[in-house]
Enzyme design. Structure first.
Site, PDB file in Angstrom:
ATOM      1  N   ARG A  22       0.886  -1.372   0.082  1.00 36.04           N
ATOM      2  CA  ARG A  22      -0.077  -0.171  -0.172  1.00 36.04           C
ATOM      3  C   ARG A  22       0.703   1.376  -0.070  1.00 36.04           C
ATOM      4  O   ARG A  22       0.439   2.291   0.557  1.00 36.04           O
ATOM      5  CB  ARG A  22      -0.890   0.084   1.127  1.00 36.04           C
ATOM      6  CG  ARG A  22      -1.872  -1.188   1.357  1.00 36.04           C
ATOM      7  CD  ARG A  22      -3.130  -1.065   2.006  1.00 36.04           C
ATOM      8  NE  ARG A  22      -3.858  -1.996   1.898  1.00 36.04           N
ATOM      9  CZ  ARG A  22      -3.639  -3.278   2.759  1.00 36.04           C
ATOM     10  NH1 ARG A  22      -2.743  -3.147   3.607  1.00 36.04           N
ATOM     11  NH2 ARG A  22      -4.550  -4.171   2.655  1.00 36.04           N
ATOM     12  N   LYS A  81       2.164  12.149 -10.275  1.00 33.97           N
ATOM     13  CA  LYS A  81       0.948  11.410 -10.944  1.00 33.97           C
ATOM     14  C   LYS A  81       1.806  10.047 -11.383  1.00 33.97           C
ATOM     15  O   LYS A  81       2.908  10.224 -12.145  1.00 33.97           O
ATOM     16  CB  LYS A  81       0.478  11.940 -12.197  1.00 33.97           C
ATOM     17  CG  LYS A  81      -0.364  12.917 -11.705  1.00 33.97           C
ATOM     18  CD  LYS A  81      -1.238  13.527 -13.146  1.00 33.97           C
ATOM     19  CE  LYS A  81      -2.415  14.470 -12.727  1.00 33.97           C
ATOM     20  NZ  LYS A  81      -2.956  15.184 -13.949  1.00 33.97           N
ATOM     21  N   GLU A 102       7.277  20.827 -23.493  1.00 37.63           N
ATOM     22  CA  GLU A 102       6.532  20.748 -22.191  1.00 37.63           C
ATOM     23  C   GLU A 102       7.396  21.847 -21.422  1.00 37.63           C
ATOM     24  O   GLU A 102       6.425  22.276 -20.405  1.00 37.63           O
ATOM     25  CB  GLU A 102       7.179  19.161 -21.217  1.00 37.63           C
ATOM     26  CG  GLU A 102       6.515  18.130 -21.924  1.00 37.63           C
ATOM     27  CD  GLU A 102       5.088  18.132 -21.664  1.00 37.63           C
ATOM     28  OE1 GLU A 102       4.478  19.036 -20.975  1.00 37.63           O
ATOM     29  OE2 GLU A 102       4.236  17.238 -22.475  1.00 37.63           O
ATOM     30  N   LYS A 137       5.830  23.958 -11.799  1.00 42.76           N
ATOM     31  CA  LYS A 137       4.993  22.908 -11.561  1.00 42.76           C
ATOM     32  C   LYS A 137       4.840  22.585 -10.246  1.00 42.76           C
ATOM     33  O   LYS A 137       3.934  22.209  -9.672  1.00 42.76           O
ATOM     34  CB  LYS A 137       5.487  21.703 -12.488  1.00 42.76           C
ATOM     35  CG  LYS A 137       4.435  20.344 -12.372  1.00 42.76           C
ATOM     36  CD  LYS A 137       4.570  19.426 -13.326  1.00 42.76           C
ATOM     37  CE  LYS A 137       3.687  18.034 -12.889  1.00 42.76           C
ATOM     38  NZ  LYS A 137       3.906  16.990 -13.795  1.00 42.76           N
ATOM     39  N   GLU A 157      -5.590  17.701  -8.358  1.00 42.49           N
ATOM     40  CA  GLU A 157      -6.264  18.292  -9.556  1.00 42.49           C
ATOM     41  C   GLU A 157      -7.793  18.288  -9.234  1.00 42.49           C
ATOM     42  O   GLU A 157      -8.764  17.858 -10.012  1.00 42.49           O
ATOM     43  CB  GLU A 157      -6.047  17.216 -10.801  1.00 42.49           C
ATOM     44  CG  GLU A 157      -6.320  17.937 -12.084  1.00 42.49           C
ATOM     45  CD  GLU A 157      -5.648  17.232 -13.344  1.00 42.49           C
ATOM     46  OE1 GLU A 157      -4.473  17.029 -13.146  1.00 42.49           O
ATOM     47  OE2 GLU A 157      -6.476  17.373 -14.251  1.00 42.49           O
ATOM     48  N   ARG A 169      -4.375  22.686 -11.309  1.00 41.33           N
ATOM     49  CA  ARG A 169      -3.617  21.580 -11.793  1.00 41.33           C
ATOM     50  C   ARG A 169      -4.041  21.305 -13.091  1.00 41.33           C
ATOM     51  O   ARG A 169      -3.426  20.761 -13.855  1.00 41.33           O
ATOM     52  CB  ARG A 169      -3.513  20.365 -10.944  1.00 41.33           C
ATOM     53  CG  ARG A 169      -2.439  19.543 -11.381  1.00 41.33           C
ATOM     54  CD  ARG A 169      -1.774  18.356 -10.317  1.00 41.33           C
ATOM     55  NE  ARG A 169      -0.878  17.492 -10.945  1.00 41.33           N
ATOM     56  CZ  ARG A 169      -0.039  16.525 -10.344  1.00 41.33           C
ATOM     57  NH1 ARG A 169      -0.427  16.408  -8.943  1.00 41.33           N
ATOM     58  NH2 ARG A 169       0.930  15.825 -11.024  1.00 41.33           N
ATOM     59  N   ASN A 178      -2.619  20.900 -18.466  1.00 41.28           N
ATOM     60  CA  ASN A 178      -3.118  20.191 -19.601  1.00 41.28           C
ATOM     61  C   ASN A 178      -3.274  20.995 -20.787  1.00 41.28           C
ATOM     62  O   ASN A 178      -3.934  20.690 -21.848  1.00 41.28           O
ATOM     63  CB  ASN A 178      -4.236  19.276 -19.203  1.00 41.28           C
ATOM     64  CG  ASN A 178      -4.056  18.331 -18.204  1.00 41.28           C
ATOM     65  OD1 ASN A 178      -3.069  17.642 -18.173  1.00 41.28           O
ATOM     66  ND2 ASN A 178      -5.151  18.176 -17.279  1.00 41.28           N
ATOM     67  N   HIS A 201      -3.497  19.550 -24.230  1.00 40.59           N
ATOM     68  CA  HIS A 201      -3.458  18.049 -24.131  1.00 40.59           C
ATOM     69  C   HIS A 201      -4.599  17.648 -24.888  1.00 40.59           C
ATOM     70  O   HIS A 201      -4.437  16.545 -25.553  1.00 40.59           O
ATOM     71  CB  HIS A 201      -3.510  17.779 -22.720  1.00 40.59           C
ATOM     72  CG  HIS A 201      -2.067  17.725 -21.957  1.00 40.59           C
ATOM     73  ND1 HIS A 201      -1.695  16.763 -21.144  1.00 40.59           N
ATOM     74  CD2 HIS A 201      -0.995  18.352 -22.248  1.00 40.59           C
ATOM     75  CE1 HIS A 201      -0.458  16.964 -20.603  1.00 40.59           C
ATOM     76  NE2 HIS A 201      -0.086  18.109 -21.507  1.00 40.59           N
ATOM     77  N   HIS A 235      -3.506  14.916 -27.490  1.00 38.77           N
ATOM     78  CA  HIS A 235      -4.056  13.218 -27.341  1.00 38.77           C
ATOM     79  C   HIS A 235      -4.653  12.859 -28.366  1.00 38.77           C
ATOM     80  O   HIS A 235      -4.576  11.964 -28.947  1.00 38.77           O
ATOM     81  CB  HIS A 235      -4.868  13.374 -25.998  1.00 38.77           C
ATOM     82  CG  HIS A 235      -4.229  13.070 -24.891  1.00 38.77           C
ATOM     83  ND1 HIS A 235      -4.688  13.391 -23.420  1.00 38.77           N
ATOM     84  CD2 HIS A 235      -2.651  13.216 -24.431  1.00 38.77           C
ATOM     85  CE1 HIS A 235      -3.800  13.193 -22.700  1.00 38.77           C
ATOM     86  NE2 HIS A 235      -2.440  13.043 -23.145  1.00 38.77           N
ATOM     87  N   HIS A 293       4.652  12.600 -27.584  1.00 38.92           N
ATOM     88  CA  HIS A 293       3.522  13.203 -26.761  1.00 38.92           C
ATOM     89  C   HIS A 293       3.745  14.775 -26.747  1.00 38.92           C
ATOM     90  O   HIS A 293       2.994  15.650 -27.023  1.00 38.92           O
ATOM     91  CB  HIS A 293       3.730  12.707 -25.379  1.00 38.92           C
ATOM     92  CG  HIS A 293       2.925  13.546 -24.264  1.00 38.92           C
ATOM     93  ND1 HIS A 293       1.479  13.447 -24.162  1.00 38.92           N
ATOM     94  CD2 HIS A 293       3.308  14.402 -23.301  1.00 38.92           C
ATOM     95  CE1 HIS A 293       0.976  14.164 -23.229  1.00 38.92           C
ATOM     96  NE2 HIS A 293       2.276  14.616 -22.683  1.00 38.92           N
TER      97      HIS A 293
END
Ligand code: NAD
Length: 357
Positions: A120, A142, A184, A226, A236, A240, A244, A247, A251, A264
């Site tokens: 965990r 993330k 980025e 960031k 988020e 946050r 994106n 994105h 994507h 990406h």
């Protein structure tokens, strides 16, 4: 050469991001992040032959082993998380064990997720080896893997204990991957830091030429930006999501090309320009800011428009599947100009088509 340090401030779980040349060999520094006796290094078949030996020299006296993934996004799977967990089992890893991710974003996301699952949640340390991973994926916690139903659909928020960004390792990074990382960096400035954007305009040639000083400063500034956003909104719930920018368009382009046409970061570059054009069309932002964005990305040798291979209607269909959407309406990150990104809900599909055609 100086080492830059950026702190990610999270109550009880703060951690440093160290950036600079030669950090891999500076084990006196990063060993402080390892609390127990067991270490599993997760890497891949491209990065390990280049850097695992150097890392191993710092692991003296610890009980450690490594697990190597095949190279590529298609290996960021649940099945491979299972394999990493089995490797932790074979190592006899206890609760104070540490997973070290040595690689790009694929390795970091998967290794971090495995660390979040073992007992965990155990410690992990990110040693990002791509520019994209240094400025984006290794910072912020993330973690996750792809499912047949979509990219990054299974995952957890799990912060590392430290991020070790040794800029020497960028020497072996292919130019196209390097440029994708630069996209980025531009993204961070475009979202919320107009001064940084102007600095990037001044240093675009130095960055393209991989000059160490400006590169360290650019990585540190993006990580600092960031880190601030993550400290304010770790999971988020609001701000946050701004990270994106570009994105949803990006994507869609990545998916339409089956993840093999564009990287990406390239999708993010094109996506940011489309978001800027849409903002302009909606009367939110001036055309001059779109032009500045396009010109900076071009100087960094990044693409600024879709290849034209995919129909606008197909791209729109893919955009409808984005995680940020709420029941039946498009929710996009747009901007009011450089450094002023904003979440906009209820964007009309005709306007989106207008910039895709
Ligand atoms: N967790 C997050 O917040 C976050 C943010 C952005 C992206 N991501 C994820 O990151 C992944 C993309 O990461 P990436 O762009 O680093 O891709 P990647 O991990 O696939 O690395 C790109 C390529 O470079 C190679 N490579 C890595 N380091 C090298 C080095 N020093 N020298 C030579 N070759 C090297 C890799 O083996 C690979 O072939 C995606 O899965 C994306 O979803 C996550």
């Amino acid at each position: 050469m100086d080492i830059a340090t950026v702190d990610v401030d999270l109550v009880g779980r703060s951690y440093p991001v160290w950036i600079g040349p030669g950090l891999l060999a500076d084990n006196a520094r990063w060993r402080t992040a390892i609390r127990g006796r067991h270490v599993l290094v997760v890497s891949n078949t491209t990065v390990a032959p280049l850097y695992l030996d150097a890392l191993a020299q710092g692991l003296d006296g610890l009980r450690w082993s490594s697990y190597l993934l095949e190279d590529g996004e298609t290996h960021k799977t649940f099945a491979n998380v299972g394999k990493v967990l089995e490797a932790l089992g074979e190592l006899g890893a206890t609760r104070d064990a540490c997973v070290i991710a040595l690689g790009g974003g694929v390795v970091g996301d998967l290794a971090g997720f495995a660390a979040a699952c073992w007992m965990r949640g155990i410690d992990f340390v990110q040693i990002p080896t791509t520019l994209l991973a240094m400025v984006d994926s290794s910072v912020g916690g993330k973690t996750g893997v792809n499912l047949p139903a979509g990219k990054n659909l299974a995952g957890a928020f799990h912060q590392p204990r430290a991020v070790v960004a040794d800029t020497y390792v960028l020497d072996t990074l292919p130019q196209r991957e390097f440029r994708a990382g630069l996209a980025e960096i531009v993204k961070g400035a475009a979202i919320g830091d107009p001064d940084f954007f102007a600095w990037l305009e001044d240093h675009a040639d130095a960055l393209s030429g991989r000059e160490t000083g400006p590169l360290i400063e650019a990585i540190a500034r993006k990580c600092r930006y960031k880190a601030g956003v993550v400290a304010r909104d770790e999971t988020e719930q609001g701000e946050r999501a701004l990270l994106n920018l570009g994105h949803t368009f990006g994507h869609a382009l990545e998916t339409a090309g089956n993840y093999s046409e564009i990287l990406h970061g390239e999708g993010v570059a094109i996506g940011m320009v489309l978001a800027a054009k849409l903002s302009e069309r909606l009367g939110m932002a001036p055309a001059t800011d779109t032009q500045r964005l396009v010109s900076l990305l071009r100087r960094l040798d990044l693409p600024t428009e879709p290849s034209g291979k995919h129909a606008a209607s197909r791209l729109l269909e893919l955009m409808r599947l984005d995680k940020k959407n709420t029941a039946g309406t498009l929710r996009l990150i747009l901007w009011r100009g450089i450094g002023r990104a904003e979440i906009v809900a209820g964007v009309a599909e005709d306007d989106v088509l207008g910039v895709l055609i």
